[in-house]
Design a protein around this motif. Sequence first.
Motif, short mmCIF file in Angstrom:
data_model
loop_
_atom_site.label_atom_id
_atom_site.label_comp_id
_atom_site.label_asym_id
_atom_site.label_seq_id
_atom_site.Cartn_x
_atom_site.Cartn_y
_atom_site.Cartn_z
N ARG A 226 48.54 37.36 46.73
CA ARG A 226 47.48 36.62 46.05
C ARG A 226 47.33 37.07 44.60
N VAL A 227 47.43 38.38 44.35
CA VAL A 227 47.38 38.88 42.97
C VAL A 227 48.51 38.27 42.15
N ALA B 37 43.00 48.14 42.42
CA ALA B 37 44.04 47.68 43.35
C ALA B 37 44.92 46.62 42.67
N VAL B 38 44.33 45.80 41.80
CA VAL B 38 45.13 44.85 41.02
C VAL B 38 46.08 45.63 40.13
N GLY B 39 45.60 46.68 39.48
CA GLY B 39 46.45 47.51 38.64
C GLY B 39 47.60 48.13 39.42
N GLN B 40 47.30 48.63 40.59
CA GLN B 40 48.36 49.22 41.43
C GLN B 40 49.36 48.16 41.85
N THR B 41 48.87 46.99 42.20
CA THR B 41 49.76 45.90 42.58
C THR B 41 50.68 45.55 41.42
N MET B 42 50.12 45.45 40.22
CA MET B 42 50.94 45.12 39.05
C MET B 42 51.96 46.22 38.78
N ALA B 43 51.57 47.47 38.96
CA ALA B 43 52.48 48.59 38.71
C ALA B 43 53.68 48.56 39.66
N GLY C 114 49.96 32.56 26.28
CA GLY C 114 48.98 32.71 25.22
C GLY C 114 47.59 33.05 25.69
N ARG C 115 47.41 33.17 26.99
CA ARG C 115 46.11 33.50 27.58
C ARG C 115 46.26 34.77 28.40
N VAL C 116 45.15 35.43 28.71
CA VAL C 116 45.17 36.67 29.49
C VAL C 116 43.99 36.71 30.46
N MET C 117 44.13 37.56 31.44
CA MET C 117 43.04 37.93 32.33
C MET C 117 42.99 39.45 32.35
N THR C 118 41.82 40.00 32.57
CA THR C 118 41.70 41.44 32.76
C THR C 118 42.01 41.75 34.23
N TYR C 119 42.23 43.02 34.51
CA TYR C 119 42.46 43.41 35.90
C TYR C 119 41.26 43.02 36.75
N GLY C 120 40.06 43.23 36.21
CA GLY C 120 38.85 42.83 36.92
C GLY C 120 38.74 41.33 37.08
N ALA D 150 38.90 36.58 40.57
CA ALA D 150 39.49 35.30 40.96
C ALA D 150 39.84 35.28 42.46
N LEU D 151 40.01 36.47 43.01
CA LEU D 151 40.31 36.60 44.45
C LEU D 151 39.06 36.85 45.28
N GLY D 152 37.90 36.86 44.62
CA GLY D 152 36.66 37.16 45.33
C GLY D 152 36.51 38.64 45.64
N SER D 153 37.11 39.47 44.80
CA SER D 153 37.13 40.91 45.03
C SER D 153 36.60 41.64 43.80
N ARG D 154 36.31 42.92 43.96
CA ARG D 154 35.95 43.79 42.84
C ARG D 154 37.00 44.89 42.67
#
Length: 101
Positions: A7-8, A37-43, A18-24, A29-33
């Motif tokens: 999902r991430v 964990a998004v950072g770890q997923t990206m790593a 040309g657009r960005v989202m923050t990790y938060g 967007a996933l209904g999470s805080r």
Amino acid sequence: MNDFVSRVLAVVESIPPGRVMTYGGVAAALGSRAARAVGQTMAYYGSDVPWWRVVRASGHPAVDHESRALEHFRAEGTPLRWSANGVFRVDLAAARYDGEQ
């Protein structure tokens, strides 16, 4: 790969050039805080998606990926802000994507 990871990655793939989202923002967007964990997923899994489109809350790119991210930002026309000492960050007011636009 678990459901959270897929999902991430799907959210990151949906961010337009040309657009960005923050990790938060990705987490929200996933209904999470779970920004960390998004950072770890990206790593671990983010190398095949436009990883440079996910930035820290300050607008700075991932640590140790600044120069590669800058190349992508310039190629995509991502709005940037520069400090007097040459450090850049994404202009979040102009480039933030919330998945709705």
